[in-house]
Design a protein around this motif. Sequence first.
Motif, PDB file in Angstrom:
ATOM      1  N   PRO A  52       1.259   0.210 -37.034  1.00  0.00           N
ATOM      2  CA  PRO A  52       0.542  -0.532 -35.983  1.00  0.00           C
ATOM      3  C   PRO A  52      -0.163  -1.779 -36.511  1.00  0.00           C
ATOM      4  O   PRO A  52      -0.195  -2.811 -35.834  1.00  0.00           O
ATOM      5  N   TYR A  53      -0.698  -1.710 -37.725  1.00  0.00           N
ATOM      6  CA  TYR A  53      -1.343  -2.869 -38.325  1.00  0.00           C
ATOM      7  C   TYR A  53      -0.314  -3.942 -38.662  1.00  0.00           C
ATOM      8  O   TYR A  53      -0.575  -5.134 -38.509  1.00  0.00           O
ATOM      9  N   ARG A  54       0.847  -3.524 -39.121  1.00  0.00           N
ATOM     10  CA  ARG A  54       1.928  -4.465 -39.415  1.00  0.00           C
ATOM     11  C   ARG A  54       2.320  -5.210 -38.146  1.00  0.00           C
ATOM     12  O   ARG A  54       2.498  -6.432 -38.154  1.00  0.00           O
ATOM     13  N   ALA A  55       2.410  -4.481 -37.023  1.00  0.00           N
ATOM     14  CA  ALA A  55       2.776  -5.108 -35.746  1.00  0.00           C
ATOM     15  C   ALA A  55       1.705  -6.103 -35.298  1.00  0.00           C
ATOM     16  O   ALA A  55       2.022  -7.211 -34.840  1.00  0.00           O
ATOM     17  N   LEU A  56       0.436  -5.746 -35.439  1.00  0.00           N
ATOM     18  CA  LEU A  56      -0.652  -6.659 -35.073  1.00  0.00           C
ATOM     19  C   LEU A  56      -0.640  -7.903 -35.955  1.00  0.00           C
ATOM     20  O   LEU A  56      -0.801  -9.028 -35.479  1.00  0.00           O
ATOM     21  N   PHE A  57      -0.462  -7.696 -37.252  1.00  0.00           N
ATOM     22  CA  PHE A  57      -0.427  -8.806 -38.197  1.00  0.00           C
ATOM     23  C   PHE A  57       0.739  -9.735 -37.878  1.00  0.00           C
ATOM     24  O   PHE A  57       0.595 -10.960 -37.866  1.00  0.00           O
ATOM     25  N   ASP A  58       1.891  -9.157 -37.605  1.00  0.00           N
ATOM     26  CA  ASP A  58       3.077  -9.941 -37.280  1.00  0.00           C
ATOM     27  C   ASP A  58       2.864 -10.760 -36.009  1.00  0.00           C
ATOM     28  O   ASP A  58       3.229 -11.940 -35.946  1.00  0.00           O
ATOM     29  N   ALA A  59       2.263 -10.139 -34.988  1.00  0.00           N
ATOM     30  CA  ALA A  59       1.998 -10.842 -33.730  1.00  0.00           C
ATOM     31  C   ALA A  59       1.031 -12.006 -33.951  1.00  0.00           C
ATOM     32  O   ALA A  59       1.241 -13.109 -33.424  1.00  0.00           O
ATOM     33  N   ALA A  60      -0.005 -11.785 -34.736  1.00  0.00           N
ATOM     34  CA  ALA A  60      -0.966 -12.857 -35.020  1.00  0.00           C
ATOM     35  C   ALA A  60      -0.311 -13.975 -35.824  1.00  0.00           C
ATOM     36  O   ALA A  60      -0.519 -15.160 -35.554  1.00  0.00           O
ATOM     37  N   ARG A  61       0.483 -13.593 -36.792  1.00  0.00           N
ATOM     38  CA  ARG A  61       1.140 -14.582 -37.651  1.00  0.00           C
ATOM     39  C   ARG A  61       2.118 -15.447 -36.869  1.00  0.00           C
ATOM     40  O   ARG A  61       2.178 -16.666 -37.049  1.00  0.00           O
ATOM     41  N   THR A  62       2.874 -14.855 -35.959  1.00  0.00           N
ATOM     42  CA  THR A  62       3.869 -15.619 -35.205  1.00  0.00           C
ATOM     43  C   THR A  62       3.236 -16.500 -34.135  1.00  0.00           C
ATOM     44  O   THR A  62       3.846 -17.470 -33.707  1.00  0.00           O
ATOM     45  N   SER A  63       2.019 -16.174 -33.688  1.00  0.00           N
ATOM     46  CA  SER A  63       1.372 -16.991 -32.667  1.00  0.00           C
ATOM     47  C   SER A  63       0.400 -18.013 -33.257  1.00  0.00           C
ATOM     48  O   SER A  63      -0.146 -18.835 -32.535  1.00  0.00           O
ATOM     49  N   ALA A  64       0.190 -17.980 -34.563  1.00  0.00           N
ATOM     50  CA  ALA A  64      -0.748 -18.892 -35.214  1.00  0.00           C
ATOM     51  C   ALA A  64      -0.167 -20.298 -35.327  1.00  0.00           C
ATOM     52  O   ALA A  64       1.039 -20.482 -35.414  1.00  0.00           O
ATOM     53  N   LEU A  65      -1.072 -21.273 -35.341  1.00  0.00           N
ATOM     54  CA  LEU A  65      -0.655 -22.652 -35.573  1.00  0.00           C
ATOM     55  C   LEU A  65      -0.292 -22.829 -37.041  1.00  0.00           C
ATOM     56  O   LEU A  65      -0.805 -22.115 -37.905  1.00  0.00           O
ATOM     57  N   SER A  66       0.527 -23.809 -37.315  1.00  0.00           N
ATOM     58  CA  SER A  66       0.837 -24.144 -38.706  1.00  0.00           C
ATOM     59  C   SER A  66      -0.402 -24.788 -39.326  1.00  0.00           C
ATOM     60  O   SER A  66      -1.306 -25.227 -38.598  1.00  0.00           O
TER      61      SER A  66
END
Length: 83
Positions: A52-66
């Motif tokens: 679940p933490y991996r999924a949250l981290f992945d979601a945050a990472r993919t929606s973050a600005l460069s």
Amino acid sequence: MRTPTWRSCGARARRALVTSSDSTNSAVSMGVVLADNPTGSTWLEREAEVAPYRALFDAARTSALSPVESRILIHRRAKEHGS
């Protein structure tokens, strides 16, 4: 080498230290989570606990600005507020 990354992880814990097994800090290689909660800290290492933490981290990472987009946004906001 493990590279630590702090992030918020909702109601289950106030913070989690997410570590990866390589220096790329890839969510795919995330293997350990340190979850802080009101009664202490817990290390999570089992796949079912870390997923679940991996999924949250992945979601945050993919929606973050460069990094470049982040700097542009910060400068724009600073100008808007007269800083």
